[in-house]
Scaffold this motif. Structure first.
Motif, PDB file in Angstrom:
ATOM      1  N   ARG A 118      30.706  11.149  54.206  1.00  0.00           N
ATOM      2  CA  ARG A 118      28.720  11.231  53.706  1.00  0.00           C
ATOM      3  C   ARG A 118      28.200  12.238  54.058  1.00  0.00           C
ATOM      4  NH1 ARG A 118      26.963   7.338  58.763  1.00  0.00           N
ATOM      5  NH2 ARG A 118      26.574   9.682  59.355  1.00  0.00           N
ATOM      6  N   GLU A 119      28.824  13.262  54.817  1.00  0.00           N
ATOM      7  CA  GLU A 119      27.019  14.209  54.528  1.00  0.00           C
ATOM      8  C   GLU A 119      27.852  15.273  53.777  1.00  0.00           C
ATOM      9  OE1 GLU A 119      25.470  13.836  56.936  1.00  0.00           O
ATOM     10  OE2 GLU A 119      26.432  11.984  57.682  1.00  0.00           O
ATOM     11  N   LEU A 120      28.953  15.289  53.013  1.00  0.00           N
ATOM     12  CA  LEU A 120      29.181  16.148  51.856  1.00  0.00           C
ATOM     13  C   LEU A 120      29.136  15.684  50.675  1.00  0.00           C
ATOM     14  CD1 LEU A 120      33.385  16.972  53.332  1.00  0.00           C
ATOM     15  CD2 LEU A 120      31.429  17.981  53.377  1.00  0.00           C
ATOM     16  N   GLU A 121      28.622  14.469  50.583  1.00  0.00           N
ATOM     17  CA  GLU A 121      27.917  13.899  49.119  1.00  0.00           C
ATOM     18  C   GLU A 121      26.342  13.916  49.477  1.00  0.00           C
ATOM     19  OE1 GLU A 121      29.618  10.727  45.607  1.00  0.00           O
ATOM     20  OE2 GLU A 121      30.150  11.117  47.331  1.00  0.00           O
ATOM     21  N   ALA A 122      26.158  13.395  50.636  1.00  0.00           N
ATOM     22  CA  ALA A 122      24.090  13.823  50.872  1.00  0.00           C
ATOM     23  C   ALA A 122      23.702  15.118  50.076  1.00  0.00           C
ATOM     24  CB  ALA A 122      24.093  13.755  52.163  1.00  0.00           C
ATOM     25  N   GLY A 123      25.172  15.971  50.166  1.00  0.00           N
ATOM     26  CA  GLY A 123      24.926  17.371  49.436  1.00  0.00           C
ATOM     27  C   GLY A 123      25.078  17.443  47.779  1.00  0.00           C
ATOM     28  N   ASP A 124      26.322  16.966  47.597  1.00  0.00           N
ATOM     29  CA  ASP A 124      26.622  17.033  46.085  1.00  0.00           C
ATOM     30  C   ASP A 124      28.046  15.635  46.344  1.00  0.00           C
ATOM     31  OD1 ASP A 124      25.263  16.939  43.483  1.00  0.00           O
ATOM     32  OD2 ASP A 124      27.588  17.818  43.633  1.00  0.00           O
ATOM     33  N   SER A 125      28.038  14.857  45.088  1.00  0.00           N
ATOM     34  CA  SER A 125      29.195  14.413  44.707  1.00  0.00           C
ATOM     35  C   SER A 125      30.455  15.483  43.975  1.00  0.00           C
ATOM     36  CB  SER A 125      28.715  13.749  43.921  1.00  0.00           C
ATOM     37  OG  SER A 125      28.390  11.817  43.844  1.00  0.00           O
ATOM     38  N   GLY A 126      30.092  16.237  44.271  1.00  0.00           N
ATOM     39  CA  GLY A 126      30.791  17.530  42.960  1.00  0.00           C
ATOM     40  C   GLY A 126      31.711  18.020  44.422  1.00  0.00           C
ATOM     41  N   LEU A 127      30.815  18.748  45.880  1.00  0.00           N
ATOM     42  CA  LEU A 127      31.139  18.747  46.627  1.00  0.00           C
ATOM     43  C   LEU A 127      32.962  17.858  47.126  1.00  0.00           C
ATOM     44  CD1 LEU A 127      31.368  20.847  49.317  1.00  0.00           C
ATOM     45  CD2 LEU A 127      29.700  19.447  50.153  1.00  0.00           C
ATOM     46  N   ARG A 128      32.186  16.760  47.671  1.00  0.00           N
ATOM     47  CA  ARG A 128      32.265  15.488  47.352  1.00  0.00           C
ATOM     48  C   ARG A 128      34.160  15.539  47.240  1.00  0.00           C
ATOM     49  NH1 ARG A 128      35.573  11.860  46.246  1.00  0.00           N
ATOM     50  NH2 ARG A 128      32.557  10.727  44.572  1.00  0.00           N
ATOM     51  N   SER A 129      34.186  15.344  45.646  1.00  0.00           N
ATOM     52  CA  SER A 129      35.123  15.781  44.924  1.00  0.00           C
ATOM     53  C   SER A 129      36.498  16.706  45.486  1.00  0.00           C
ATOM     54  CB  SER A 129      34.490  15.041  43.831  1.00  0.00           C
ATOM     55  OG  SER A 129      33.399  13.782  43.702  1.00  0.00           O
ATOM     56  N   PHE A 130      35.904  17.750  45.773  1.00  0.00           N
ATOM     57  CA  PHE A 130      36.560  19.110  45.903  1.00  0.00           C
ATOM     58  C   PHE A 130      36.885  18.233  46.963  1.00  0.00           C
ATOM     59  CE2 PHE A 130      37.572  22.693  48.128  1.00  0.00           C
ATOM     60  CZ  PHE A 130      38.590  23.553  47.123  1.00  0.00           C
ATOM     61  N   VAL A 131      36.122  18.216  48.104  1.00  0.00           N
ATOM     62  CA  VAL A 131      37.300  17.967  49.018  1.00  0.00           C
ATOM     63  C   VAL A 131      38.263  16.175  49.352  1.00  0.00           C
ATOM     64  CG1 VAL A 131      36.602  17.146  52.243  1.00  0.00           C
ATOM     65  CG2 VAL A 131      35.578  18.504  51.059  1.00  0.00           C
ATOM     66  N   SER A 132      37.638  15.754  49.017  1.00  0.00           N
ATOM     67  CA  SER A 132      38.482  14.666  48.664  1.00  0.00           C
ATOM     68  C   SER A 132      40.044  14.605  47.598  1.00  0.00           C
ATOM     69  CB  SER A 132      37.955  13.160  47.383  1.00  0.00           C
ATOM     70  OG  SER A 132      37.589  13.090  48.356  1.00  0.00           O
ATOM     71  N   VAL A 133      39.892  15.284  46.517  1.00  0.00           N
ATOM     72  CA  VAL A 133      41.066  15.529  45.892  1.00  0.00           C
ATOM     73  C   VAL A 133      41.968  16.892  46.516  1.00  0.00           C
ATOM     74  CG1 VAL A 133      41.942  17.221  43.547  1.00  0.00           C
ATOM     75  CG2 VAL A 133      39.428  15.480  43.225  1.00  0.00           C
ATOM     76  N   GLN A 134      41.175  16.841  46.837  1.00  0.00           N
ATOM     77  CA  GLN A 134      42.564  18.361  47.740  1.00  0.00           C
ATOM     78  C   GLN A 134      42.769  17.453  49.174  1.00  0.00           C
ATOM     79  OE1 GLN A 134      42.165  21.733  47.730  1.00  0.00           O
ATOM     80  NE2 GLN A 134      43.117  23.170  49.605  1.00  0.00           N
ATOM     81  N   GLY A 135      42.586  16.603  49.600  1.00  0.00           N
ATOM     82  CA  GLY A 135      42.669  15.879  50.688  1.00  0.00           C
ATOM     83  C   GLY A 135      43.571  15.210  50.165  1.00  0.00           C
ATOM     84  N   SER A 136      43.377  14.026  49.691  1.00  0.00           N
ATOM     85  CA  SER A 136      43.858  12.835  49.274  1.00  0.00           C
ATOM     86  C   SER A 136      44.930  12.852  47.938  1.00  0.00           C
ATOM     87  CB  SER A 136      42.635  12.048  49.334  1.00  0.00           C
ATOM     88  OG  SER A 136      41.966  11.189  50.649  1.00  0.00           O
ATOM     89  N   LEU A 137      43.705  13.447  47.101  1.00  0.00           N
ATOM     90  CA  LEU A 137      44.501  13.266  46.334  1.00  0.00           C
ATOM     91  C   LEU A 137      45.793  14.895  45.980  1.00  0.00           C
ATOM     92  CD1 LEU A 137      41.964  12.469  43.479  1.00  0.00           C
ATOM     93  CD2 LEU A 137      43.865  10.798  44.512  1.00  0.00           C
ATOM     94  N   ALA A 138      45.997  16.046  46.068  1.00  0.00           N
ATOM     95  CA  ALA A 138      46.889  16.489  46.116  1.00  0.00           C
ATOM     96  C   ALA A 138      47.600  16.942  47.574  1.00  0.00           C
ATOM     97  CB  ALA A 138      46.120  17.826  45.792  1.00  0.00           C
ATOM     98  N   MET A 139      46.944  16.673  48.665  1.00  0.00           N
ATOM     99  CA  MET A 139      47.665  17.392  49.947  1.00  0.00           C
ATOM    100  C   MET A 139      48.703  15.886  50.770  1.00  0.00           C
ATOM    101  SD  MET A 139      44.955  19.089  52.177  1.00  0.00           S
ATOM    102  CE  MET A 139      46.445  19.571  53.183  1.00  0.00           C
ATOM    103  N   PHE A 140      47.525  14.261  50.698  1.00  0.00           N
ATOM    104  CA  PHE A 140      48.416  13.711  50.859  1.00  0.00           C
ATOM    105  C   PHE A 140      49.973  12.876  50.425  1.00  0.00           C
ATOM    106  CE2 PHE A 140      49.147   8.495  50.380  1.00  0.00           C
ATOM    107  CZ  PHE A 140      49.144   8.377  51.521  1.00  0.00           C
ATOM    108  N   PRO A 141      50.149  12.978  48.725  1.00  0.00           N
ATOM    109  CA  PRO A 141      51.403  12.816  48.578  1.00  0.00           C
ATOM    110  C   PRO A 141      52.783  13.840  48.753  1.00  0.00           C
ATOM    111  CG  PRO A 141      49.631  13.870  46.795  1.00  0.00           C
ATOM    112  CD  PRO A 141      48.721  13.595  47.773  1.00  0.00           C
ATOM    113  N   ILE A 142      51.929  15.035  48.699  1.00  0.00           N
ATOM    114  CA  ILE A 142      52.956  16.142  49.591  1.00  0.00           C
ATOM    115  C   ILE A 142      53.678  16.053  51.100  1.00  0.00           C
ATOM    116  CG2 ILE A 142      53.372  18.469  50.103  1.00  0.00           C
ATOM    117  CD1 ILE A 142      51.392  19.035  48.232  1.00  0.00           C
ATOM    118  N   TRP A 143      52.095  14.841  51.737  1.00  0.00           N
ATOM    119  CA  TRP A 143      52.877  15.042  53.278  1.00  0.00           C
ATOM    120  C   TRP A 143      52.697  13.447  53.678  1.00  0.00           C
ATOM    121  CZ3 TRP A 143      50.506  10.721  56.033  1.00  0.00           C
ATOM    122  CH2 TRP A 143      50.421  11.206  57.371  1.00  0.00           C
TER     123      TRP A 143
END
Length: 384
Positions: free
Chosen positions: A79-104
């Motif tokens: 929520r707080e990251l996207e208050a900055g910009d959706s692109g920032l939250r997208s970066f964090v979401s992709v890193q954690g939920s779409l790239a790291m999560f499947p490996i984890w």
């Protein structure tokens, strides 16, 4: 903006996450994000290490250098990251939920040890390859395929499109058809035959890297496959993780637009008084605040369900559908209050509004999530 005092429901640890994310956005993002949006750039190399040092990358995962925080904490950070910009939250979401999560979740111990600590620190960046040029909402039709040769290596061929972080990634999680069904592959982007040209001329998510991925006889060892899952349930489970971050994140974008509209309405004078003193403007602001409160309630409830292990994919679809629509409506109303000033980058509104047009579509279009809920209500699938 929190007329319902929803943040009073947060634990001290969750408020600390909120304050940390707010501080990061205030110091590292807001001073430059308008320029990044205008220039079509995203300074991942400078932001990723800071995000990693704050524990924001893969924060909802445990072990391997990840923070291991609860789902609501992850949601509040989005929520707080996207208050900055959706692109920032997208970066964090992709890193954690779409790239790291499947490996984890599905990776081997060797894959986890090799990639997760580096990704959690921001040293390595990941991307997620599922969507194809001709197969977006229907991933079952994907044409990217992988085949094992006599040596046991895999040969990966095909293409993906609209991939966040693609051209800056060190590793790609790629989903491909195989003789045994859809499988996930951990693909170092330095592998010969892999290319990721950036997509330009976007008018949305400009402060974000979006790329195509191409695989031309990309040779991978047998150890590159994710051993823990076969079939579309693998990538779809990753998308459910990311959509959870979205349904929280857009509350931040909506709040930023409401804050800008209120500040403007209190200082913009027409007909001898601030426009915030006119009934039509106050009606707009009131409904925007109601929509924001309802979206915040939805996010908090779904976060608590996730922490209890009770969150279903259809509930995530409910949240993504309802909250993105609410945030986009708030952004559009805010733009109308700001008038011509609302289309300039002097204010955050048009940037958020344009970004939310993409968020409405990616990781499940509005139409697909509508059909998910329709099936939940009737028991009848209507996708074809």
């Amino acid at each position: 903006m929190d007329l319902l005092n929803l943040d009073d429901q947060l634990t001290p640890e969750q408020r600390m996450v909120r304050d940390t994310a707010q501080g990061f956005v205030r110091e590292h993002v807001l001073p430059g994000v308008g320029d990044w949006f205008e220039e079509g750039t995203f300074p991942a190399s400078s932001l990723a290490p800071v995000l990693g040092s704050l524990g924001m990358l893969g924060m909802h995962l445990s072990g391997y250098g990840c923070a291991g925080l609860d789902a609501v904490s992850y949601g509040v950070a989005c929520r707080e990251l996207e208050a900055g910009d959706s692109g920032l939250r997208s970066f964090v979401s992709v890193q954690g939920s779409l790239a790291m999560f499947p490996i984890w979740r599905y990776g081997s111990e060797e894959q986890k040890a090799e990639w997760l600590p580096r990704m959690a620190s921001g040293e390595a960046i990941g991307c997620f390859g599922l969507t194809e040029p001709d197969h977006g909402s229907d991933p079952s039709g994907m044409r990217t395929h992988a085949k094992q040769d006599v040596s046991g290596d895999w040969l990966l061929n095909g293409s993906k499109m609209w991939i966040t972080n693609g051209s800056i990634a060190d590793v790609a999680i790629v989903w491909a058809q195989t003789d045994s069904g859809v499988r996930g592959f951990v693909v170092p982007t330095s592998t010969p035959g892999f290319s990721a040209p950036e997509i330009h001329r976007k008018l949305s998510l400009r402060a974000s890297v979006t790329s195509s991925l191409y695989f031309d006889d990309v040779r991978l060892p047998a150890s590159a496959v994710l051993p823990g899952v076969t079939g579309l349930k693998g990538p779809l489970s990753c998308l459910s993780e990311a959509r959870f971050g979205i349904l929280w994140g857009v509350v931040g974008a909506g709040r930023a637009c409401l804050e800008a509209a209120i500040d403007y309405a209190k200082t913009r004078v027409q007909f001898g008084k601030p426009i915030g003193g006119f009934q039509l403007t106050q009606e707009k602001l009131a409904w925007m605040a109601v929509s924001l409160g309802q979206a915040g309630l939805t996010a908090l409830h779904l976060g608590r369900l996730k922490d209890a292990g009770e969150l279903s994919p259809r509930q995530v679809s409910f949240g993504k559908l309802a909250n993105v629509r609410a945030a986009l409506d708030i952004a559009r109303q805010a733009r109308s209050i700001l008038g011509a000033n609302g289309v300039t980058l002097e204010y955050p509104v048009i940037r958020h509004m344009n970004n939310l047009e993409s968020v409405l579509t990616y990781e499940g279009t509005q139409e697909i999530h509508t059909l998910v809920l329709g099936e939940a209500l009737t028991g009848l699938p209507a996708y074809r």
